[in-house]
Design a protein around this motif. Structure first.
Motif, PDB file in Angstrom:
ATOM      1  N   LEU A 249       0.833  -1.190   0.000  1.00  0.00           N
ATOM      2  CA  LEU A 249       0.000   0.000   0.000  1.00  0.00           C
ATOM      3  C   LEU A 249       0.874   1.249   0.000  1.00  0.00           C
ATOM      4  O   LEU A 249       2.031   1.214   0.423  1.00  0.00           O
ATOM      5  CB  LEU A 249      -0.899  -0.001   1.237  1.00  0.00           C
ATOM      6  CG  LEU A 249      -1.767  -1.253   1.440  1.00  0.00           C
ATOM      7  CD1 LEU A 249      -2.384  -1.248   2.829  1.00  0.00           C
ATOM      8  CD2 LEU A 249      -2.839  -1.342   0.363  1.00  0.00           C
ATOM      9  N   GLY A 250       0.311   2.340  -0.483  1.00  0.00           N
ATOM     10  CA  GLY A 250       1.040   3.604  -0.452  1.00  0.00           C
ATOM     11  C   GLY A 250       1.574   4.004  -1.807  1.00  0.00           C
ATOM     12  O   GLY A 250       1.093   3.556  -2.850  1.00  0.00           O
ATOM     13  N   GLU A 251       2.597   4.824  -1.792  1.00  0.00           N
ATOM     14  CA  GLU A 251       3.179   5.371  -3.006  1.00  0.00           C
ATOM     15  C   GLU A 251       4.628   4.916  -3.137  1.00  0.00           C
ATOM     16  O   GLU A 251       5.265   4.547  -2.145  1.00  0.00           O
ATOM     17  CB  GLU A 251       3.131   6.902  -2.975  1.00  0.00           C
ATOM     18  CG  GLU A 251       1.736   7.485  -2.839  1.00  0.00           C
ATOM     19  CD  GLU A 251       0.852   7.169  -4.039  1.00  0.00           C
ATOM     20  OE1 GLU A 251       1.413   7.015  -5.153  1.00  0.00           O
ATOM     21  OE2 GLU A 251      -0.379   7.074  -3.866  1.00  0.00           O
ATOM     22  N   PRO A 252       5.169   4.923  -4.374  1.00  0.00           N
ATOM     23  CA  PRO A 252       6.575   4.573  -4.545  1.00  0.00           C
ATOM     24  C   PRO A 252       7.468   5.344  -3.588  1.00  0.00           C
ATOM     25  O   PRO A 252       7.351   6.568  -3.466  1.00  0.00           O
ATOM     26  CB  PRO A 252       6.848   4.951  -6.007  1.00  0.00           C
ATOM     27  CG  PRO A 252       5.518   4.764  -6.692  1.00  0.00           C
ATOM     28  CD  PRO A 252       4.504   5.218  -5.670  1.00  0.00           C
ATOM     29  N   GLY A 253       8.316   4.625  -2.888  1.00  0.00           N
ATOM     30  CA  GLY A 253       9.190   5.245  -1.911  1.00  0.00           C
ATOM     31  C   GLY A 253       8.584   5.341  -0.531  1.00  0.00           C
ATOM     32  O   GLY A 253       9.264   5.692   0.434  1.00  0.00           O
ATOM     33  N   ASN A 254       7.297   5.012  -0.416  1.00  0.00           N
ATOM     34  CA  ASN A 254       6.612   5.081   0.886  1.00  0.00           C
ATOM     35  C   ASN A 254       5.576   3.966   0.970  1.00  0.00           C
ATOM     36  O   ASN A 254       4.382   4.216   1.077  1.00  0.00           O
ATOM     37  CB  ASN A 254       5.954   6.446   1.068  1.00  0.00           C
ATOM     38  CG  ASN A 254       5.373   6.633   2.457  1.00  0.00           C
ATOM     39  OD1 ASN A 254       5.847   6.050   3.423  1.00  0.00           O
ATOM     40  ND2 ASN A 254       4.321   7.444   2.554  1.00  0.00           N
ATOM     41  N   TYR A 255       6.051   2.740   0.901  1.00  0.00           N
ATOM     42  CA  TYR A 255       5.168   1.578   0.886  1.00  0.00           C
ATOM     43  C   TYR A 255       5.007   0.967   2.273  1.00  0.00           C
ATOM     44  O   TYR A 255       5.933   1.013   3.104  1.00  0.00           O
ATOM     45  CB  TYR A 255       5.723   0.496  -0.044  1.00  0.00           C
ATOM     46  CG  TYR A 255       5.516   0.762  -1.520  1.00  0.00           C
ATOM     47  CD1 TYR A 255       4.265   1.088  -2.030  1.00  0.00           C
ATOM     48  CD2 TYR A 255       6.581   0.665  -2.406  1.00  0.00           C
ATOM     49  CE1 TYR A 255       4.075   1.308  -3.386  1.00  0.00           C
ATOM     50  CE2 TYR A 255       6.407   0.884  -3.767  1.00  0.00           C
ATOM     51  CZ  TYR A 255       5.148   1.205  -4.254  1.00  0.00           C
ATOM     52  OH  TYR A 255       4.972   1.422  -5.600  1.00  0.00           O
ATOM     53  N   THR A 256       3.830   0.388   2.515  1.00  0.00           N
ATOM     54  CA  THR A 256       3.586  -0.412   3.708  1.00  0.00           C
ATOM     55  C   THR A 256       2.907  -1.709   3.276  1.00  0.00           C
ATOM     56  O   THR A 256       2.245  -1.759   2.232  1.00  0.00           O
ATOM     57  CB  THR A 256       2.681   0.310   4.719  1.00  0.00           C
ATOM     58  OG1 THR A 256       1.436   0.639   4.081  1.00  0.00           O
ATOM     59  CG2 THR A 256       3.340   1.576   5.235  1.00  0.00           C
ATOM     60  N   ASP A 257       3.052  -2.757   4.069  1.00  0.00           N
ATOM     61  CA  ASP A 257       2.496  -4.058   3.724  1.00  0.00           C
ATOM     62  C   ASP A 257       1.046  -4.183   4.153  1.00  0.00           C
ATOM     63  O   ASP A 257       0.623  -3.587   5.159  1.00  0.00           O
ATOM     64  CB  ASP A 257       3.317  -5.168   4.392  1.00  0.00           C
ATOM     65  CG  ASP A 257       4.743  -5.199   3.895  1.00  0.00           C
ATOM     66  OD1 ASP A 257       4.931  -5.243   2.677  1.00  0.00           O
ATOM     67  OD2 ASP A 257       5.674  -5.149   4.729  1.00  0.00           O
ATOM     68  N   ASN A 258       0.273  -4.968   3.410  1.00  0.00           N
ATOM     69  CA  ASN A 258      -1.101  -5.221   3.819  1.00  0.00           C
ATOM     70  C   ASN A 258      -1.120  -6.289   4.911  1.00  0.00           C
ATOM     71  O   ASN A 258      -0.097  -6.914   5.222  1.00  0.00           O
ATOM     72  CB  ASN A 258      -1.993  -5.575   2.628  1.00  0.00           C
ATOM     73  CG  ASN A 258      -1.619  -6.896   1.958  1.00  0.00           C
ATOM     74  OD1 ASN A 258      -0.972  -7.763   2.550  1.00  0.00           O
ATOM     75  ND2 ASN A 258      -2.028  -7.066   0.715  1.00  0.00           N
ATOM     76  N   LYS A 259      -2.281  -6.524   5.501  1.00  0.00           N
ATOM     77  CA  LYS A 259      -2.339  -7.404   6.668  1.00  0.00           C
ATOM     78  C   LYS A 259      -2.050  -8.858   6.322  1.00  0.00           C
ATOM     79  O   LYS A 259      -1.540  -9.606   7.162  1.00  0.00           O
ATOM     80  CB  LYS A 259      -3.700  -7.283   7.360  1.00  0.00           C
ATOM     81  CG  LYS A 259      -4.880  -7.870   6.583  1.00  0.00           C
ATOM     82  CD  LYS A 259      -6.158  -7.787   7.418  1.00  0.00           C
ATOM     83  CE  LYS A 259      -7.336  -8.430   6.691  1.00  0.00           C
ATOM     84  NZ  LYS A 259      -8.567  -8.385   7.535  1.00  0.00           N
ATOM     85  N   LEU A 260      -2.351  -9.281   5.101  1.00  0.00           N
ATOM     86  CA  LEU A 260      -2.052 -10.657   4.710  1.00  0.00           C
ATOM     87  C   LEU A 260      -0.545 -10.882   4.685  1.00  0.00           C
ATOM     88  O   LEU A 260      -0.044 -11.903   5.171  1.00  0.00           O
ATOM     89  CB  LEU A 260      -2.659 -10.956   3.338  1.00  0.00           C
ATOM     90  CG  LEU A 260      -2.543 -12.398   2.855  1.00  0.00           C
ATOM     91  CD1 LEU A 260      -3.336 -13.333   3.739  1.00  0.00           C
ATOM     92  CD2 LEU A 260      -3.004 -12.520   1.407  1.00  0.00           C
ATOM     93  N   MET A 261       0.173  -9.931   4.118  1.00  0.00           N
ATOM     94  CA  MET A 261       1.625 -10.021   4.068  1.00  0.00           C
ATOM     95  C   MET A 261       2.213 -10.014   5.474  1.00  0.00           C
ATOM     96  O   MET A 261       3.075 -10.824   5.816  1.00  0.00           O
ATOM     97  CB  MET A 261       2.173  -8.844   3.251  1.00  0.00           C
ATOM     98  CG  MET A 261       3.667  -8.883   3.030  1.00  0.00           C
ATOM     99  SD  MET A 261       4.120 -10.186   1.876  1.00  0.00           S
ATOM    100  CE  MET A 261       5.881  -9.899   1.745  1.00  0.00           C
ATOM    101  N   GLU A 262       1.733  -9.121   6.307  1.00  0.00           N
ATOM    102  CA  GLU A 262       2.275  -8.985   7.652  1.00  0.00           C
ATOM    103  C   GLU A 262       1.990 -10.213   8.516  1.00  0.00           C
ATOM    104  O   GLU A 262       2.902 -10.792   9.120  1.00  0.00           O
ATOM    105  CB  GLU A 262       1.691  -7.744   8.336  1.00  0.00           C
ATOM    106  CG  GLU A 262       2.206  -6.438   7.757  1.00  0.00           C
ATOM    107  CD  GLU A 262       1.527  -5.242   8.389  1.00  0.00           C
ATOM    108  OE1 GLU A 262       0.544  -5.452   9.154  1.00  0.00           O
ATOM    109  OE2 GLU A 262       1.948  -4.114   8.107  1.00  0.00           O
ATOM    110  N   GLN A 263       0.722 -10.616   8.557  1.00  0.00           N
ATOM    111  CA  GLN A 263       0.316 -11.643   9.500  1.00  0.00           C
ATOM    112  C   GLN A 263       0.584 -13.064   9.026  1.00  0.00           C
ATOM    113  O   GLN A 263       0.935 -13.935   9.830  1.00  0.00           O
ATOM    114  CB  GLN A 263      -1.163 -11.482   9.841  1.00  0.00           C
ATOM    115  CG  GLN A 263      -1.484 -10.178  10.535  1.00  0.00           C
ATOM    116  CD  GLN A 263      -2.969  -9.989  10.775  1.00  0.00           C
ATOM    117  OE1 GLN A 263      -3.722 -10.955  10.952  1.00  0.00           O
ATOM    118  NE2 GLN A 263      -3.410  -8.740  10.791  1.00  0.00           N
ATOM    119  N   CYS A 264       0.397 -13.310   7.726  1.00  0.00           N
ATOM    120  CA  CYS A 264       0.487 -14.691   7.240  1.00  0.00           C
ATOM    121  C   CYS A 264       1.810 -15.045   6.585  1.00  0.00           C
ATOM    122  O   CYS A 264       2.076 -16.216   6.333  1.00  0.00           O
ATOM    123  CB  CYS A 264      -0.653 -14.986   6.266  1.00  0.00           C
ATOM    124  SG  CYS A 264      -2.268 -15.085   7.071  1.00  0.00           S
TER     125      CYS A 264
END
Length: 447
Positions: free
Chosen positions: A323-338
């Protein structure tokens, strides 16, 4: 489950959580494969090179984020036979299209990660099974010899011989793969990992019963060793193992446990190069549980790649696109938790950023597209755009954003959506201690 077996399972899980560190953890970066059908028909005009300069997804930015922020160290870069040879089945690697593909590979390499070539043709070319009524083995071998020679000096390249073979004679297919492995090694690419894919879409649940494990297990390098030869494993969790449904209905834990036992008994190892799920509550439970089981068997499952990011947008059913913009991305909950919370990375394999590209490593100049001239048969998506822009949000305007069942990467064994974040040492240790305590607590009650 009987108390004795429950106790054994608890102890095994606790032991695996304490000791298990996976070598290779990452995400698939699809796009070029968009439009591929499971009969090996892969039109090039629907391909989306996952780079902003080609008006595809921000594959370069995504890989940079995953490597630098999450510590991930492997990316699976999709290609198709038709794309890299510009629809000339027995021809040379096409200068324009191969150059486009290598821009994605270079973006992977500069992160310091391993870069997995994914030939996404389902063991077919335009309907015909390789070596079984379709193109001859020698044609397939020639394709891989060209690729092997290009990358022969770069041991960060992983050769994924073929995505998800299916409905074929696996013993004949193993003979085909043996020819390719021998040719790759004799071409000079002796330090790269090679992934050997099973029939039935490489499904973990049928690897042994289909005869794939035995047939592929007989493949060797020219020196008769099996060094750097790993089984290529896939699995999804929806009703038909296609990854095209929101709900997860399949508990894959036992299937991964069973194949782990076979691998251990036969002193072999595997890389799970494609699996994913949606963020439906059923998947947040089952996908996380599946990946916890894989992590607990990281002595034999040495790699894990979630599907997928690349040119998929954040609304895709199996999206791992940050999620977010190039250079400022964060992971979604599936990526983080699973994904990230389920695996502990082996620090020995941490990515180290580098400026070395495929061209530097191989001593071969990487072909680069010329925006001022395109060949008549080349897909327009391989021509870089002067202005960087993300894919259109309209599914009709850009089929990449809403792949149908027959334009999906894999309309058979899986789909993709994930959220992964590398757990901190404290978090991993805490989870391990909890599991260990649970196991010993169970022992006290049981006895």
């Amino acid at each position: 489950m009987r108390p004795t077996s429950a106790l054994a399972a608890a102890l095994a899980l606790a032991s695996g959580a304490l000791a298990g560190k996976i070598r290779y953890l990452g995400v698939a970066i699809p796009g070029i494969d968009f439009g591929c059908d499971i009969d090996g028909s892969c039109p090039t005009d629907t391909s989306s090179v996952p780079l902003l300069s080609y008006k595809g997804g921000d594959g370069a930015g995504q890989m940079k984020h995953f490597a630098e922020d999450d510590g991930l160290n492997v990316f699976r870069i999709s290609a198709t036979w038709q794309f890299v040879t510009n629809n000339t089945v027995d021809g040379k690697l096409d200068e324009l299209n191969w150059g486009s593909y290598n821009k994605v590979i270079d973006a992977c390499l500069v992160t310091g990660a391993w870069c997995m070539i994914d030939m996404h043709n389902f063991a077919r070319y335009n309907g015909g099974i390789i070596g079984q009524g379709g193109v001859e083995d020698e044609v397939f071998v020639n394709l891989w010899v060209q690729i092997a020679k290009y990358y022969e000096k770069n041991d960060k390249i992983i050769f994924g011989l073929m995505n998800e073979p299916h409905d074929l004679d696996v013993n004949i297919w193993a003979q085909t793969c043996q020819k390719v492995v021998t040719a790759i090694r004799e071409a000079g690419a002796t330090s790269q990992m090679i992934l050997l894919p099973a029939t039935n879409f490489a499904s973990v649940g049928t690897y042994v019963d289909s005869g794939s494990a035995a047939a592929l297990g007989a493949i060797t390098n020219p020196d008769n060793s099996t060094d750097l030869l790993y089984f290529d494993v896939h699995k999804y969790l929806d009703i038909n193992n296609s990854g095209s449904h929101v709900e997860c209905t399949t508990d894959n834990v036992q299937a991964f446990e069973d194949f782990a036992t076979w691998l251990r008994d036969n002193k072999r190892q595997a890389i799970i190069s494609e699996t994913g799920a949606s963020m439906d509550p059923s998947c947040m439970t089952d996908f996380c549980a599946q990946n916890k089981a894989i992590s607990a068997n990281s002595d034999v499952y040495i790699g894990f790649v979630g599907w997928g990011a690349g040119s998929f947008d954040t609304s895709y059913i199996l999206t791992l696109t940050p999620l977010g913009e190039p250079g400022n991305y964060t992971d979604n909950k599936l990526m983080e938790q699973c994904i990230l919370d389920q695996f502990t990375m082996d620090s020995k394999y941490a990515p180290t950023p580098t400026s070395i590209s495929t061209a530097t490593e191989t001593g071969t100049s990487t072909p680069t597209p010329d925006p001022s001239s395109t060949s008549g048969n080349s897909p327009s998506s391989t021509t870089p755009s002067a202005d960087k822009q993300t894919p259109s949000s309209s599914p009709k305007a850009n089929p990449v954003n809403d792949p149908s069942s027959d334009t999906n990467n894999s309309s058979k064994d899986g789909n993709k959506d994930g959220k992964s974040a590398a757990p901190s040492g404290a978090k991993a240790l805490s989870g391990s201690l909890l599991l260990t305590g649970a196991a010993f607590g169970y022992m006290m009650v049981a006895f």
